[in-house]
Design an enzyme around this catalytic site. Structure first.
Site, PDB file in Angstrom:
ATOM      1  N   ASP A  30     -22.290  39.093  13.767  1.00  0.00           N
ATOM      2  CA  ASP A  30     -22.121  39.350  14.964  1.00  0.00           C
ATOM      3  C   ASP A  30     -21.452  38.606  15.848  1.00  0.00           C
ATOM      4  OD1 ASP A  30     -19.839  41.777  14.150  1.00  0.00           O
ATOM      5  OD2 ASP A  30     -21.994  43.396  13.462  1.00  0.00           O
ATOM      6  N   THR A  81     -12.502  45.271  13.811  1.00  0.00           N
ATOM      7  CA  THR A  81     -11.856  46.414  13.024  1.00  0.00           C
ATOM      8  C   THR A  81     -10.783  47.478  13.749  1.00  0.00           C
ATOM      9  OG1 THR A  81     -13.042  45.617  11.034  1.00  0.00           O
ATOM     10  CG2 THR A  81     -11.825  47.887  10.992  1.00  0.00           C
ATOM     11  N   ASP A 101     -17.792  37.098  10.057  1.00  0.00           N
ATOM     12  CA  ASP A 101     -17.581  38.179   9.485  1.00  0.00           C
ATOM     13  C   ASP A 101     -16.532  37.900   9.605  1.00  0.00           C
ATOM     14  OD1 ASP A 101     -15.897  40.521  10.141  1.00  0.00           O
ATOM     15  OD2 ASP A 101     -17.620  40.543  12.324  1.00  0.00           O
ATOM     16  N   LYS A 140     -14.047  38.164  23.343  1.00  0.00           N
ATOM     17  CA  LYS A 140     -15.556  37.994  24.756  1.00  0.00           C
ATOM     18  C   LYS A 140     -15.834  37.192  24.835  1.00  0.00           C
ATOM     19  CE  LYS A 140     -17.098  42.611  23.290  1.00  0.00           C
ATOM     20  NZ  LYS A 140     -16.223  42.795  22.096  1.00  0.00           N
ATOM     21  N   HIS A 148     -20.959  50.746  20.501  1.00  0.00           N
ATOM     22  CA  HIS A 148     -21.010  49.504  20.226  1.00  0.00           C
ATOM     23  C   HIS A 148     -21.898  49.306  21.750  1.00  0.00           C
ATOM     24  CE1 HIS A 148     -17.604  48.623  17.057  1.00  0.00           C
ATOM     25  NE2 HIS A 148     -18.856  49.245  17.160  1.00  0.00           N
ATOM     26  N   GLU A 173     -20.140  40.032   5.762  1.00  0.00           N
ATOM     27  CA  GLU A 173     -20.305  41.690   5.736  1.00  0.00           C
ATOM     28  C   GLU A 173     -20.557  41.746   4.244  1.00  0.00           C
ATOM     29  OE1 GLU A 173     -18.724  44.047   9.166  1.00  0.00           O
ATOM     30  OE2 GLU A 173     -17.500  42.991   8.993  1.00  0.00           O
ATOM     31  N   ILE A 214     -12.827  39.863   9.547  1.00  0.00           N
ATOM     32  CA  ILE A 214     -12.144  40.194  10.395  1.00  0.00           C
ATOM     33  C   ILE A 214     -13.548  41.207  11.241  1.00  0.00           C
ATOM     34  CG2 ILE A 214     -11.019  42.425  11.665  1.00  0.00           C
ATOM     35  CD1 ILE A 214      -9.409  41.605   8.571  1.00  0.00           C
ATOM     36  N   ASP A 215     -13.586  40.429  12.554  1.00  0.00           N
ATOM     37  CA  ASP A 215     -14.942  41.304  14.030  1.00  0.00           C
ATOM     38  C   ASP A 215     -13.701  41.818  15.162  1.00  0.00           C
ATOM     39  OD1 ASP A 215     -17.227  41.934  15.480  1.00  0.00           O
ATOM     40  OD2 ASP A 215     -16.718  39.786  16.609  1.00  0.00           O
ATOM     41  N   ASP A 238     -10.465  42.069   5.272  1.00  0.00           N
ATOM     42  CA  ASP A 238     -11.349  41.833   5.239  1.00  0.00           C
ATOM     43  C   ASP A 238     -12.102  40.808   4.422  1.00  0.00           C
ATOM     44  OD1 ASP A 238     -13.262  42.570   7.594  1.00  0.00           O
ATOM     45  OD2 ASP A 238     -12.851  44.195   6.517  1.00  0.00           O
TER      46      ASP A 238
END
Length: 339
Positions: free
Chosen positions: A276, A129, A124, A250, A223, A61, A126-127, A36
């Site tokens: 995000d 984790t 981000d 996604k 989430h 982030e 590392i989106d 990260d």
């Protein structure tokens, strides 16, 4: 105006951080911390090096607070080594050796609040984790805001297969893996393999019949309220089970037509962060899709580090959106009346 090519250049550098280190083989949280922070430091450093003549603003982030503690010195040294090893592997940056303080400053460049004026990069590092730790889906997401509007976005999805994940076969056993999606406002969305320079233009699915649609939602129940998503898709007539994956992968999958719908309804009190969704949003919209809140309003990235939303986020194509909005509204009303 900075072009997409530099964005890809930066994303590929971050990808090298992850592939050339030991971070993917560990099961504890420390390697994710290293990846990260290392990713954020690297993106920050490269952007500032490539854009010396303009004010630099990065909304990201991480910050260096925890890394400045005595007990974090070993972790900080690992991050610094990772960043320097990556820079040394590229001729353009081979002469750059960063100290630990340089790395801390690069990380803290991400403290910007963004907003409706000027240009702000949104990252981000590392989106997803938990997906990263499981060896499943994660993304490195970078976008550019100009006067509060997303004008450029790139998603690197190292574990996303080139083959569709829209059906039951979410993890194809063979074939090429690792996709990069990038979009420039008004110019469409393109996809290429991470180890290739050959890109193809992609489009969201043209499905009009909800019964033929598949839908994505977050892997983590924290989430997104899975029961609410189930109610919505049932009202809509969707027959396929949900495809649950982590991260903005996604958005990438949706942009190339793997599925038709993405639903995200976090639990009450959760605040959506712009990093995000910024890159994923433009990747989908430039591919012909629609991204709104639960009331049908476009996402507003001009308010700072957070999105002010009506309940949740819904993504689909233009043909399905009216019926999806109705199903969302009806399901939310039912949920409210049952409380």
């Amino acid at each position: 105006m900075l072009g997409v090519k530099l964005t890809i250049h930066i994303i590929e550098k971050v990808q090298k951080v992850l592939l050339q280190s030991d971070v993917q083989s560990k099961s504890d949280r420390s390697p994710v911390t290293v990846a990260d922070y290392g990713s954020q430091a690297l993106v920050s450093f490269v952007l500032q090096r490539e854009l010396p003549s303009e004010p630099f603003s990065l909304v990201a982030e991480e910050d260096s607070g925890d890394l400045r503690k005595d007990e974090a010195q070993e972790t900080l040294e690992r991050i610094t080594k990772l960043v320097n090893d990556t820079l040394a592997s590229d001729e353009s940056y081979a002469t750059s050796t960063l100290s630990t303080e340089d790395v801390l400053r690069a990380i803290d460049s991400g403290k910007s609040d963004g907003g409706s004026h000027g240009r702000h990069w949104v990252l981000d590092p590392i989106d997803g984790t938990k997906g990263f730790l499981r060896g499943d889906q994660y993304a490195i997401a970078l976008a550019l805001l100009d006067e509060g509007k997303v004008v450029l976005g790139a998603l690197a999805c190292p574990n996303l297969p080139l083959a569709s994940i829209g059906g039951v076969n979410q993890h194809p056993s063979q074939g090429e893996v690792g996709c990069l999606f990038f979009a420039n406002i008004g110019a469409g969305t393109y996809m290429q393999l991470l180890n290739s320079s050959s890109a193809i233009k992609v489009q969201v699915t043209a499905i009009e019949n909800p019964e033929e649609a598949s839908f994505f939602e977050s892997y983590e129940a924290a989430h997104s309220i899975h029961d609410l998503s189930s109610s919505i898709t049932k009202k809509l007539g969707v027959k396929a089970p949900p495809v649950r994956i982590d991260s903005q992968a996604k958005y990438g999958a949706l942009s190339r037509g793997d599925g038709a719908i993405y639903l995200r309804f976090p639990h009450k009190g959760y605040r959506e962060k712009i990093w995000d969704h910024a890159a994923g949003c433009i990747v989908v919209t430039e591919a012909g899709g629609v991204v709104t809140d639960a009331a049908g309003n476009p996402l507003d990235f001009s308010k700072g580090r957070y999105l002010d939303l009506d309940t949740g986020i819904i993504v689909t194509n233009q043909k399905l959106m009216p019926s999806l909005l109705k199903a969302v509204r009806d399901s939310l009303e039912e949920k409210a009346s049952s409380l």
